[in-house]
Design an enzyme around this catalytic site. Structure first.
Site, PDB file in Angstrom:
ATOM      1  N   SER A 238       0.844  -1.196   0.000  1.00  0.00           N
ATOM      2  CA  SER A 238       0.000   0.000   0.000  1.00  0.00           C
ATOM      3  C   SER A 238       0.883   1.252   0.000  1.00  0.00           C
ATOM      4  CB  SER A 238      -0.965  -0.058   1.194  1.00  0.00           C
ATOM      5  OG  SER A 238      -1.988   0.894   1.075  1.00  0.00           O
ATOM      6  N   ASP A 465      -8.780  -4.508  -5.960  1.00  0.00           N
ATOM      7  CA  ASP A 465      -8.306  -3.754  -4.793  1.00  0.00           C
ATOM      8  C   ASP A 465      -9.096  -2.462  -4.631  1.00  0.00           C
ATOM      9  OD1 ASP A 465      -6.739  -2.188  -2.943  1.00  0.00           O
ATOM     10  OD2 ASP A 465      -5.039  -3.481  -3.409  1.00  0.00           O
ATOM     11  N   HIS A 495      -7.470  -5.861  -0.529  1.00  0.00           N
ATOM     12  CA  HIS A 495      -6.338  -4.931  -0.567  1.00  0.00           C
ATOM     13  C   HIS A 495      -5.041  -5.728  -0.501  1.00  0.00           C
ATOM     14  CE1 HIS A 495      -4.244  -1.222  -0.267  1.00  0.00           C
ATOM     15  NE2 HIS A 495      -3.953  -1.300   1.017  1.00  0.00           N
TER      16      HIS A 495
END
Length: 526
Positions: A238, A465, A495
């Site tokens: 991320s 995602d 995610h």
């Protein structure tokens, strides 16, 4: 829905990545958590030669989320913690220093050890000191040849945490209406954001201008040197992909084996990034609703089409805007908290059952589960104390990005956001103004991640995602430059990809990190 079930759901979600919307935190006290404000000095050469004093890890500080000290890994390998001394201001590396909290677990096979593998789990604002033990089982195969290492970046957890308000003040702050309907609500929100930013400045003082991503990337290179590695071997998830990209730009010749998973689009500014998230979460909600429709009577939510299921969601949020419902204890579930809770549960398909149960319960007047999910996103523990995850999230983002939207400018952009997502559009659109009162200027329009000459970086994108839409992976590959970014696609939900259950993804990533085998760019896993 009983409170205990809500709390169990929140506990499962605590380590999830964080959506950049609102928030700040106060740890309420733990002396061990509070490293000193800038102190000491010494040349940069002295910092590169420092010896880390590894010792048994204490329990996480309140700013890290609290809890128990990490238990040894299967087989008995202990977790070790230390502090790294680094310059407060990298433009003045001979000046004042701060300390960053570190954690590691040593490699299982020392004879075949490659070096250290440094993790950043995202946010920004996530604690690596608590995140790495929490996710350790997922990365045990990598510990065969690496010391697994992570850290609390500056401004996070034990590393000079930015904190902005008391726990009681945060309860009130997160219950505010972040999608104002009239001028009175706009003034209330603006005043709250101003007070929030002032609290952050008062707490962090001289540290606040120096919590940005470029400083964190330079900290990682110092960490590399102190760990004794010629190259930085890195796993970023991320926001960690943005941090890794900035590192690669600054130090291309020092990039070792690196993986970026759940990739932030490096070409997107504040507005395009928020719009991408609105689309990503709407896609995830569409997929959730389709799953509900496909299960027919097994799904507890009303509606025989995706549109009908989602109308139930929008109707619920509209009703909560008018009147909150019972939540946990004396705390009620507001529209903002419900939207937060819905978003939190879309980070993984594993959490869809909690979303279904939470929506059904809220429709019947019980907001406990959705509130627990929202608390998880905001870093609120069962005892009512907050970690500093959202405070650090705001501080890092506002120091990184130049753009400062007023509430009026955010309001002008709402039609575009509403078109992208009937559920999340208003929330994401108004959030553009979250840095409007920030006391420190931002650094860039978007980060430069070009890294000519760097070793191959495996860039993994997940088509489902919600928080870092799939398009970001392709943009990162392009921005890194020819011969650097290697694209790997996972056709899945949630995610991130490495922990998504795909043997194909795990084989490709482990093959690169452990054996140096670079998969063909464009490889697709299911």
């Amino acid at each position: 829905m009983p409170i205990s079930a809500a709390q169990r759901a929140a506990a499962l979600l605590t380590a999830s990545a964080v959506l950049c919307l609102t928030g700040c935190s106060d740890d309420g006290g733990d002396d061990q958590a509070a490293t000193a404000r800038p102190s000491g000095s010494g040349g940069l050469s002295a910092l590169t030669e420092q010896q880390l004093e590894w010792d048994a890890c204490p329990p996480p500080s309140a700013a890290e989320g609290g809890g128990s000290a990490p238990t040894p890994l299967p087989g008995g390998t202990p977790w070790e913690c230390a502090f790294l001394k680094t310059p407060l201001d990298w433009e003045r590396p001979e000046g004042e220093t701060i300390e960053l909290a570190l954690i590691r677990a040593r490699a299982a096979d020392n004879a075949r050890r490659i070096g250290s593998l440094v993790f950043n789990f995202g946010g920004p604002g996530g604690s690596g000191v608590t995140g790495l033990p929490g996710f350790a089982a997922d990365y045990e195969s990598l510990r065969s040849r690496y010391d697994l290492v992570s850290f609390d970046p500056r401004g996070v957890g034990r590393s000079e945490p930015v904190e902005c308000a008391t726990d009681k003040e945060l309860d009130a702050y997160y219950a505010l209406d972040f999608t104002p309907d009239d001028q009175a609500e706009e003034r209330t929100l603006s005043d709250a954001q101003k007070k929030y930013a002032a609290g952050c400045e008062a707490d962090a003082g001289p540290v606040l201008p120096h919590v940005g991503t470029e400083s964190a990337a330079r900290d990682m290179d110092l960490l590399r040197q102190v760990l004794g590695d010629d190259k930085l071997h890195y796993f970023g998830i991320s926001y960690g992909t943005e941090l890794g990209g900035v590192y690669a730009h600054l130090f291309p010749e020092r990039v070792g084996r690196a993986v970026f998973d759940a990739v932030v689009d490096p070409e997107a500014g504040v507005e395009d990034g928020a719009l991408g998230q609105a689309k990503g979460f709407q896609l995830a909600l569409d997929n959730f609703a389709q799953d509900c429709v496909d299960r027919g009577d097994e799904c507890a939510l009303p509606g025989s089409t995706v549109a009908e299921v989602e109308k139930g969601v929008t109707d619920l949020l509209a009703a909560l805007d008018e009147k909150p419902i019972a939540g946990i204890g004396s705390r009620k579930l507001t529209q903002t908290q419900a939207t937060n809770g819905i978003a939190q549960s879309l980070y993984s398909k594993e959490f869809w059952p909690y979303l279904e149960q939470g929506l059904e319960a809220a429709d019947g007047g019980d907001g406990a589960l959705l509130l627990a999910l929202s608390d998880s996103m905001n870093g609120r523990g069962e005892n009512g104390s907050y970690s500093n995850i959202q405070a650090a999230n705001a501080a890092i983002n506002c120091v990184d990005f130049k753009e400062r939207y007023t509430l009026g400018q955010a309001k002008e952009r709402l039609p575009r956001f509403r078109e992208a997502s009937p559920v999340f559009g208003d929330f994401m659109g108004w959030a553009l103004a979250s840095c409007s009162q920030w006391p420190v200027p931002g650094a860039w329009d978007h980060p430069d991640v070009s890294a000519p000459g760097a070793a191959p970086i495996l860039v993994v994108g997940n088509t489902g995602d919600p928080a870092t839409p799939y398009e970001g992976a392709r943009a990162m590959v392009k921005a890194l430059g020819d011969g650097v970014g290697v694209e790997l696609t996972y056709e899945g939900e949630g995610h991130g990809a490495y922990n998504g259950g795909s043997a194909c993804v795990k084989k490709a990533v482990d093959g690169y990190l452990l054996d140096g085998r670079v998969p063909a760019s464009g490889t697709v896993c299911k």
